[in-house]
Design an enzyme around this catalytic site. Sequence first.
Site, short mmCIF file in Angstrom:
data_model
loop_
_atom_site.label_atom_id
_atom_site.label_comp_id
_atom_site.label_asym_id
_atom_site.label_seq_id
_atom_site.Cartn_x
_atom_site.Cartn_y
_atom_site.Cartn_z
N HIS A 13 -9.56 2.52 0.46
CA HIS A 13 -8.22 2.20 0.27
C HIS A 13 -7.84 1.60 -0.89
O HIS A 13 -8.18 0.53 -1.24
CB HIS A 13 -7.82 1.07 1.55
CG HIS A 13 -6.40 1.01 1.81
ND1 HIS A 13 -5.28 1.63 0.83
CD2 HIS A 13 -5.72 0.39 2.99
CE1 HIS A 13 -4.15 1.42 1.28
NE2 HIS A 13 -4.18 0.63 2.50
N GLU B 258 -0.30 5.20 13.92
CA GLU B 258 0.17 6.33 13.10
C GLU B 258 -0.02 7.84 13.86
O GLU B 258 0.73 8.76 13.81
CB GLU B 258 -0.64 6.60 11.70
CG GLU B 258 -0.28 7.76 11.02
CD GLU B 258 -0.96 7.44 9.43
OE1 GLU B 258 -0.44 8.55 8.75
OE2 GLU B 258 -2.13 6.98 9.42
N LYS C 143 -9.20 8.41 2.77
CA LYS C 143 -9.75 7.16 2.38
C LYS C 143 -10.83 6.96 3.16
O LYS C 143 -11.66 5.94 2.74
CB LYS C 143 -8.83 6.02 3.21
CG LYS C 143 -7.34 5.90 2.49
CD LYS C 143 -6.53 4.87 3.40
CE LYS C 143 -5.18 4.45 2.56
NZ LYS C 143 -4.26 5.53 2.75
N PHE D 184 1.94 -3.64 3.96
CA PHE D 184 2.24 -4.77 4.57
C PHE D 184 3.51 -5.20 4.18
O PHE D 184 4.19 -4.70 3.18
CB PHE D 184 1.20 -5.85 3.81
CG PHE D 184 -0.15 -5.75 4.38
CD1 PHE D 184 -0.65 -5.07 5.12
CD2 PHE D 184 -1.08 -6.80 3.65
CE1 PHE D 184 -1.86 -5.18 5.77
CE2 PHE D 184 -2.52 -6.98 4.07
CZ PHE D 184 -3.01 -6.02 5.08
N HIS E 190 -1.93 8.19 6.51
CA HIS E 190 -2.16 6.79 5.69
C HIS E 190 -3.78 6.49 6.14
O HIS E 190 -4.38 6.06 5.35
CB HIS E 190 -1.26 5.78 6.05
CG HIS E 190 -1.31 4.35 5.36
ND1 HIS E 190 -1.27 4.36 4.00
CD2 HIS E 190 -1.60 3.25 5.86
CE1 HIS E 190 -1.49 3.16 3.76
NE2 HIS E 190 -1.56 2.29 4.72
N CYS F 15 0.62 -1.31 0.00
CA CYS F 15 -0.16 0.13 0.05
C CYS F 15 0.86 1.25 0.07
O CYS F 15 0.38 2.51 -0.04
CB CYS F 15 -0.93 0.15 1.13
SG CYS F 15 -1.79 -1.54 1.08
#
Length: 424
Positions: free
Chosen positions: A352, A329, A347, A411, A318, A178
């Site tokens: 996403h 985060e 998002k 990931f 993010h 991502c």
Amino acid sequence: MTRRSCWRPRAPVSDGGGAKPDVTITGMGMVTSGGIGVKQSWEAVLRGEGTATTDPALEGLDVTMSCRAEDFDGKEQLGRRARKLDRFVQLTLVAAKEAIEDAGLDPESWDGARIGVVIGCGMGGAPTWEQEHSVLLERGHDRVSPHLIPRMIPNMAAGHVAMEFDAHGPNFCTATACASGATAIGSALDLLRLDRCDLVIAGGTESGITPLSIAGFANMTALSGRVDDPAAASRPFDSDRDGFVAGEAAGVVILERARDADARAVRRYADVAGYGASADGHHVTAPHPEGAGGEGALRAALADADLSASDVDHVNAHGTSTPLNDLSESRMISRVMPHGPSVTSTKGVTGHALGGAGAIEAIFSGLTIHHNTVPPTANLENQDPEIEIDVVGGAPRETDVDVVISDSFGFGGQNAVLALTSPR
């Protein structure tokens, strides 16, 4: 069209005294669930309304919603050749065309040997893979399409952009899950600073909403289960967040050295002033609980841009809407930037977009600077009390914005952070 040699001797690039040249965004292109084109997508995030809907292709699964670019029709946009291209490539070609035109460029007149392409993609042609696997099982190996491999491999987005727009310089795909789109833009920044190219078409793309991929995400409990109210399902930093909503998108920017853009007398949306990357080295899917890897990438981006943490006006987070990411985060943001810059996650609107997320969010970050407007975080009704940052919700915030940080985490613990600034 005649191709020029890919090699020519050049003096090292600097802006005097060995300084790194400023690199700027002169063109933007985008396809998202908010619409086809930058204008529609930007207006969608400013409205702050989720775009997730029930997805018929996911019928029978536990999670039956997604953020597709529903207005996008590859055949309408690209003609008959679209049938030979997986959707992630179709999205990229349309976004790239918009970006090139927005930058006032004509591929017929540029030196293709000095044009690079870097497109991030996490999954590649997942729909093609699933479709042809079914053909193999149901009709036999001899009926599998000869286009299977060139349709599905992730680098084909960059490859087709090169073929479409006569770009013969460095050409590659970044695959950092991502973070892929942000990694691509950071890599493009390096190409320009090293004088490998005069211009780079950079961005990210993903169209991996398939029954198999959604089942996999759902079974790892990464997705929201709010299927009875899809538009409200993606809710970054909210107390009731329970996972992300899968989206599809492509975002492409034109990057060139600022002095070249000024010589062309074209608009500069924002400068890409810094890039940082790191690895958590922690867990295959979960972020470091304190955001340690993200902090390393952030500090590297600030150092690369010759900025201090206190210079940051805004963070495009993010912000996936998952319990673990948003908390870790936010802790990192609070720790590194205690002065409290505004924070948003787009998002909540777009879902996403996986490998495309970092690119479209870099574009939104550039537009935030260009318009001095911070988009709201959709569906933020009750901010998690453990998240002690200034999350913008409800409506856009008009304010002076000179420095934006755009976070992208993937990931495998792969982190990419971009620092964008007002053109100077």
